[in-house]
Design a protein around this motif. Structure first.
Motif, PDB file in Angstrom:
ATOM      1  N   TYR A 230       0.922  -1.326  -0.037  1.00  0.00           N
ATOM      2  CA  TYR A 230      -0.167  -0.032  -0.001  1.00  0.00           C
ATOM      3  C   TYR A 230       0.894   1.439  -0.117  1.00  0.00           C
ATOM      4  O   TYR A 230       0.489   2.334  -0.864  1.00  0.00           O
ATOM      5  CB  TYR A 230      -0.811  -0.076   1.116  1.00  0.00           C
ATOM      6  N   ARG A 231       1.678   1.124   0.922  1.00  0.00           N
ATOM      7  CA  ARG A 231       2.857   2.329   0.725  1.00  0.00           C
ATOM      8  C   ARG A 231       3.360   2.612  -0.530  1.00  0.00           C
ATOM      9  O   ARG A 231       3.557   3.596  -0.878  1.00  0.00           O
ATOM     10  CB  ARG A 231       3.920   2.068   1.652  1.00  0.00           C
ATOM     11  N   THR A 232       3.955   1.661  -1.455  1.00  0.00           N
ATOM     12  CA  THR A 232       4.628   1.689  -2.808  1.00  0.00           C
ATOM     13  C   THR A 232       3.674   2.348  -3.431  1.00  0.00           C
ATOM     14  O   THR A 232       3.923   3.084  -4.319  1.00  0.00           O
ATOM     15  CB  THR A 232       4.894   0.400  -3.023  1.00  0.00           C
ATOM     16  N   TRP A 233       2.453   1.710  -3.560  1.00  0.00           N
ATOM     17  CA  TRP A 233       1.334   2.324  -4.355  1.00  0.00           C
ATOM     18  C   TRP A 233       1.157   3.643  -4.271  1.00  0.00           C
ATOM     19  O   TRP A 233       1.036   4.524  -5.223  1.00  0.00           O
ATOM     20  CB  TRP A 233      -0.034   1.603  -3.881  1.00  0.00           C
ATOM     21  N   LEU A 234       0.978   4.304  -2.936  1.00  0.00           N
ATOM     22  CA  LEU A 234       0.854   5.683  -2.636  1.00  0.00           C
ATOM     23  C   LEU A 234       2.101   6.447  -3.186  1.00  0.00           C
ATOM     24  O   LEU A 234       1.800   7.629  -3.607  1.00  0.00           O
ATOM     25  CB  LEU A 234       0.593   5.779  -1.231  1.00  0.00           C
ATOM     26  N   VAL A 235       3.295   5.840  -3.115  1.00  0.00           N
ATOM     27  CA  VAL A 235       4.480   6.573  -3.623  1.00  0.00           C
ATOM     28  C   VAL A 235       4.219   6.718  -5.184  1.00  0.00           C
ATOM     29  O   VAL A 235       4.772   7.937  -5.526  1.00  0.00           O
ATOM     30  CB  VAL A 235       5.780   5.771  -3.095  1.00  0.00           C
ATOM     31  N   LEU A 236       3.788   5.507  -5.753  1.00  0.00           N
ATOM     32  CA  LEU A 236       3.765   5.620  -7.120  1.00  0.00           C
ATOM     33  C   LEU A 236       2.764   6.708  -7.714  1.00  0.00           C
ATOM     34  O   LEU A 236       2.874   7.465  -8.584  1.00  0.00           O
ATOM     35  CB  LEU A 236       3.400   4.257  -7.716  1.00  0.00           C
ATOM     36  N   LEU A 237       1.605   6.846  -6.877  1.00  0.00           N
ATOM     37  CA  LEU A 237       0.643   7.714  -7.077  1.00  0.00           C
ATOM     38  C   LEU A 237       0.635   9.159  -6.860  1.00  0.00           C
ATOM     39  O   LEU A 237       0.626  10.149  -7.653  1.00  0.00           O
ATOM     40  CB  LEU A 237      -0.822   7.157  -6.288  1.00  0.00           C
ATOM     41  N   TYR A 238       1.317   9.327  -5.716  1.00  0.00           N
ATOM     42  CA  TYR A 238       1.311  10.702  -5.099  1.00  0.00           C
ATOM     43  C   TYR A 238       2.927  11.312  -5.048  1.00  0.00           C
ATOM     44  O   TYR A 238       3.020  12.674  -5.270  1.00  0.00           O
ATOM     45  CB  TYR A 238       0.925  10.816  -3.507  1.00  0.00           C
ATOM     46  N   GLY A 239       3.697  10.464  -5.187  1.00  0.00           N
ATOM     47  CA  GLY A 239       5.039  10.756  -5.266  1.00  0.00           C
ATOM     48  C   GLY A 239       5.673  10.833  -6.556  1.00  0.00           C
ATOM     49  O   GLY A 239       6.698  11.671  -6.913  1.00  0.00           O
ATOM     50  N   LEU A 240       5.453   9.954  -7.380  1.00  0.00           N
ATOM     51  CA  LEU A 240       5.750   9.736  -8.779  1.00  0.00           C
ATOM     52  C   LEU A 240       4.821  10.108  -9.750  1.00  0.00           C
ATOM     53  O   LEU A 240       5.242  10.160 -11.159  1.00  0.00           O
ATOM     54  CB  LEU A 240       6.414   8.467  -8.880  1.00  0.00           C
ATOM     55  N   GLY A 241       3.710  10.437  -9.307  1.00  0.00           N
ATOM     56  CA  GLY A 241       2.665  10.586 -10.530  1.00  0.00           C
ATOM     57  C   GLY A 241       2.257   9.661 -11.427  1.00  0.00           C
ATOM     58  O   GLY A 241       2.333   9.778 -12.682  1.00  0.00           O
ATOM     59  N   LEU A 242       2.412   8.224 -11.056  1.00  0.00           N
ATOM     60  CA  LEU A 242       2.078   7.095 -11.979  1.00  0.00           C
ATOM     61  C   LEU A 242       3.294   7.064 -13.147  1.00  0.00           C
ATOM     62  O   LEU A 242       3.068   6.578 -14.260  1.00  0.00           O
ATOM     63  CB  LEU A 242       0.622   6.957 -12.552  1.00  0.00           C
ATOM     64  N   ASN A 243       4.384   7.790 -12.996  1.00  0.00           N
ATOM     65  CA  ASN A 243       5.407   7.863 -13.953  1.00  0.00           C
ATOM     66  C   ASN A 243       5.222   8.507 -15.218  1.00  0.00           C
ATOM     67  O   ASN A 243       5.812   8.289 -16.152  1.00  0.00           O
ATOM     68  CB  ASN A 243       6.033   6.596 -14.138  1.00  0.00           C
ATOM     69  N   ILE A 244       3.975   9.399 -15.006  1.00  0.00           N
ATOM     70  CA  ILE A 244       3.647  10.253 -16.191  1.00  0.00           C
ATOM     71  C   ILE A 244       4.634  11.525 -16.400  1.00  0.00           C
ATOM     72  O   ILE A 244       4.709  12.083 -15.275  1.00  0.00           O
ATOM     73  CB  ILE A 244       2.231  10.698 -16.035  1.00  0.00           C
ATOM     74  N   PRO A 245       5.467  11.609 -17.341  1.00  0.00           N
ATOM     75  CA  PRO A 245       6.505  12.512 -17.390  1.00  0.00           C
ATOM     76  C   PRO A 245       6.250  13.756 -16.626  1.00  0.00           C
ATOM     77  O   PRO A 245       7.038  14.131 -15.515  1.00  0.00           O
ATOM     78  CB  PRO A 245       6.811  12.637 -18.741  1.00  0.00           C
ATOM     79  N   PHE A 246       5.354  14.867 -17.203  1.00  0.00           N
ATOM     80  CA  PHE A 246       5.195  15.974 -16.414  1.00  0.00           C
ATOM     81  C   PHE A 246       4.435  16.090 -15.204  1.00  0.00           C
ATOM     82  O   PHE A 246       4.844  16.665 -14.287  1.00  0.00           O
ATOM     83  CB  PHE A 246       4.376  16.949 -17.422  1.00  0.00           C
ATOM     84  N   VAL A 247       3.592  15.088 -14.938  1.00  0.00           N
ATOM     85  CA  VAL A 247       2.940  15.085 -13.696  1.00  0.00           C
ATOM     86  C   VAL A 247       4.055  14.366 -12.769  1.00  0.00           C
ATOM     87  O   VAL A 247       3.923  14.898 -11.619  1.00  0.00           O
ATOM     88  CB  VAL A 247       1.563  14.119 -13.863  1.00  0.00           C
ATOM     89  N   ARG A 248       4.930  13.419 -13.085  1.00  0.00           N
ATOM     90  CA  ARG A 248       6.075  13.033 -12.053  1.00  0.00           C
ATOM     91  C   ARG A 248       6.566  14.019 -11.698  1.00  0.00           C
ATOM     92  O   ARG A 248       7.176  14.405 -10.402  1.00  0.00           O
ATOM     93  CB  ARG A 248       6.827  11.970 -12.997  1.00  0.00           C
ATOM     94  N   LEU A 249       7.383  15.095 -12.519  1.00  0.00           N
ATOM     95  CA  LEU A 249       8.135  16.190 -12.198  1.00  0.00           C
ATOM     96  C   LEU A 249       7.286  17.203 -10.959  1.00  0.00           C
ATOM     97  O   LEU A 249       7.818  17.621 -10.196  1.00  0.00           O
ATOM     98  CB  LEU A 249       8.385  17.143 -13.142  1.00  0.00           C
ATOM     99  N   TYR A 250       6.028  17.455 -11.178  1.00  0.00           N
ATOM    100  CA  TYR A 250       5.136  18.008 -10.208  1.00  0.00           C
ATOM    101  C   TYR A 250       4.956  17.611  -8.979  1.00  0.00           C
ATOM    102  O   TYR A 250       5.161  18.153  -8.025  1.00  0.00           O
ATOM    103  CB  TYR A 250       3.714  18.475 -11.039  1.00  0.00           C
ATOM    104  N   ARG A 251       5.004  16.339  -9.133  1.00  0.00           N
ATOM    105  CA  ARG A 251       4.539  15.427  -7.797  1.00  0.00           C
ATOM    106  C   ARG A 251       5.881  15.396  -6.871  1.00  0.00           C
ATOM    107  O   ARG A 251       5.949  15.317  -5.732  1.00  0.00           O
ATOM    108  CB  ARG A 251       4.055  13.981  -8.109  1.00  0.00           C
ATOM    109  N   LEU A 252       7.050  15.212  -7.639  1.00  0.00           N
ATOM    110  CA  LEU A 252       8.354  15.217  -6.924  1.00  0.00           C
ATOM    111  C   LEU A 252       8.497  16.701  -6.419  1.00  0.00           C
ATOM    112  O   LEU A 252       9.116  16.592  -5.245  1.00  0.00           O
ATOM    113  CB  LEU A 252       9.545  14.836  -7.859  1.00  0.00           C
ATOM    114  N   TYR A 253       8.231  17.715  -7.009  1.00  0.00           N
ATOM    115  CA  TYR A 253       8.357  18.957  -6.412  1.00  0.00           C
ATOM    116  C   TYR A 253       7.419  19.076  -5.267  1.00  0.00           C
ATOM    117  O   TYR A 253       7.998  19.554  -4.020  1.00  0.00           O
ATOM    118  CB  TYR A 253       8.053  19.928  -7.268  1.00  0.00           C
TER     119      TYR A 253
END
Length: 474
Positions: A230-253
């Motif tokens: 569950y933690r890894t899923w939330l990291v992917l969703l909220y931390g990495l934006g599902l690896n969608i390029p621009f969403v990922r940069l925003y979520r990392l910020y």
């Protein structure tokens, strides 16, 4: 005096003395050997710091006192209201304890509501919860960023290692390029599959381990598999934006800002990240480990490019090498065990040639050992037909016969011959590579070479082309 004497005379530990020096409140001299040399003035300064810190003055006030921006009476006067508030808070706590004791209540039957209601009527003096009663997330954004970056790099590197095994082609081939384009999705599933297992069994990941980080549940234990997943899923969703390029940069910020503000990140509801230390060598360790991953990937790609059979070959083994190299380099050409070009690919699909089919190879064998490979091509006369210059077949044959004979990194001479064949398809040459003499005899008149084919020149008085290609053991 040295720091041991300072400890004895001041009554403070070495760590306290070092801390005050780091804060700029102590300024010892340095000897030639770089050891600190404390003076009597340093001792007096340290004792003043000890006294005033015991009173309760802050480091900022001490720095202002030393700089002359604040006088001691002013500092004490400004501190009296704080002391009065603390005294009032202590008095309220004492009254509350006395009331609980007089009421003779037990923990099992305690009704906290009337007592809390009494405190709420005097909010200004109501005792607050202890500051340590707050679950504080780890505020180490850069360390966590480097750890996560290395883990993602590792997942991506693992996929790049698996890619040649799955596709059985070069990373530059069209099939491999399609899979590389899907890398964000593949890395997504690799992380979702591998990270929960590592967190459950070891409480850390390679990147976190290098940075001194670990993950624990609310009881201080390694998280369960379900909590880890569950933690890894939330990291992917909220931390990495599902690896969608621009969403990922925003979520990392956003994650970086939340971590910097000491806010609880979305995936830290049931788990908490801990840090062993912040030693600077850990960043260098991450960089070194990343370099190792790159080297391993390079070695694996080199190994994957080697034909399966090396050294002295049989005719069947040369054909197997040829087919492997052709497949790896994304060519459709295939040989049977006798060196004849097949009309079908491995999956049964028919091979269609735009120009003439390639010329079959002739194998020379001594017993079961292949001693030579050759073919001959002759065109000309009044024919003005376009045909292949056979440079691709010659290049594949050179790699299949000579690559890997002297080890993993013997491809420089092989590459030189292959590049010459591709760039100068109608020029004769002779080379010896890894104990094999490669000879290409060409006589050409009335043809242009372009993109692997020979085109008749319309105004040429005659058209003639003769090619003899051979590879012989020395």
């Amino acid at each position: 005096m040295n720091i041991k004497e300072m400890e004895e005379r001041s009554g403070l530990q070495r760590s306290n003395i070092r801390f005050y020096e780091k804060e700029g409140l102590l300024h010892p001299q340095r000897q030639e050997n770089r050891y600190r040399d404390y003076s009597e003035e340093d001792l007096r300064q340290l004792l003043k710091i000890r006294l005033l810190r015991t009173v309760g003055l802050s480091l900022e006030e001490l720095k202002a006192l030393e700089a002359g921006d604040l006088s001691l009476p002013e500092a004490l006067d400004s501190y009296f209201p704080t002391l009065a508030q603390e005294e009032h808070t202590l008095a309220r706590r004492r009254e509350l304890c006395q009331q609980l004791r007089q009421d003779n209540v037990q923990y099992a039957t305690l009704d906290a509501r009337p007592y809390l209601a009494g405190l709420s009527r005097d909010k200004a003096s109501a005792p607050a919860l202890p500051t340590q009663d707050t679950l504080r997330p780890l505020q180490a954004p850069w360390q966590r960023f480097f750890a996560r970056g290395f883990d993602l790099f590792l997942y991506h590197g693992l996929w790049m290692l698996l890619l040649p095994l799955l596709c059985r082609t070069s990373p530059s081939s069209s099939l491999a390029q399609g899979w590389i384009a899907a890398s964000p999705i593949i890395v997504f599933f690799l992380m979702l599959g591998l990270e929960p297992v590592m967190l459950h069994f070891w409480g850390t990941t390679p990147g976190k381990w290098l940075m001194g980080l670990s993950v624990r549940d609310c009881n201080g234990q390694k998280p369960s598999y379900m909590d880890s997943a569950y933690r890894t899923w939330l990291v992917l969703l909220y931390g990495l934006g599902l690896n969608i390029p621009f969403v990922r940069l925003y979520r990392l910020y956003k994650s970086y800002m939340q971590c910097s503000d000491n806010s609880c990140l979305p995936w830290e509801e049931d788990t908490v990240e801990q840090q062993k230390d912040k030693k600077p060598w850990r960043v260098a360790a991450v960089a070194g480990a990343a370099a190792v991953v790159v080297i391993v990937f390079f070695l694996a790609s080199q190994f994957a490019s080697l034909p399966p059979n090396r050294g002295q070959l049989t005719g069947a083994e040369f054909s197997e090498n040829y087919n492997y190299v052709a497949r790896y380099m994304d060519f459709t050409d295939r040989l049977d065990d006798k060196g004849h070009h097949r009309s079908e690919q491995d999956d049964g699909s028919v091979i269609i040639y735009v120009t003439d089919p390639p010329i079959d190879f002739v194998y020379e064998e001594h017993g079961d050992i292949l001693t030579g490979v050759s073919f001959a091509l002759e065109r000309g006369g009044t024919s003005e037909k376009i045909f292949s210059d056979q440079s691709t077949q010659m290049a594949l044959a050179v790699i299949a016969y000579t690559r890997g004979r002297s080890g993993l990194f013997d491809d420089d001479e092989v590459k030189e011959v292959v590049d010459f064949l591709v760039q100068h398809p109608i020029e004769p040459f002779t080379r010896t590579v890894n104990g094999v003499e490669i000879r290409c005899e060409i006589e050409s008149a009335g043809y242009w070479a372009a993109d692997g084919i020979l085109i008749p020149q319309p105004d040429a008085p005659t058209h003639s082309f003769r090619l003899l290609f051979s590879m012989q053991e020395q």
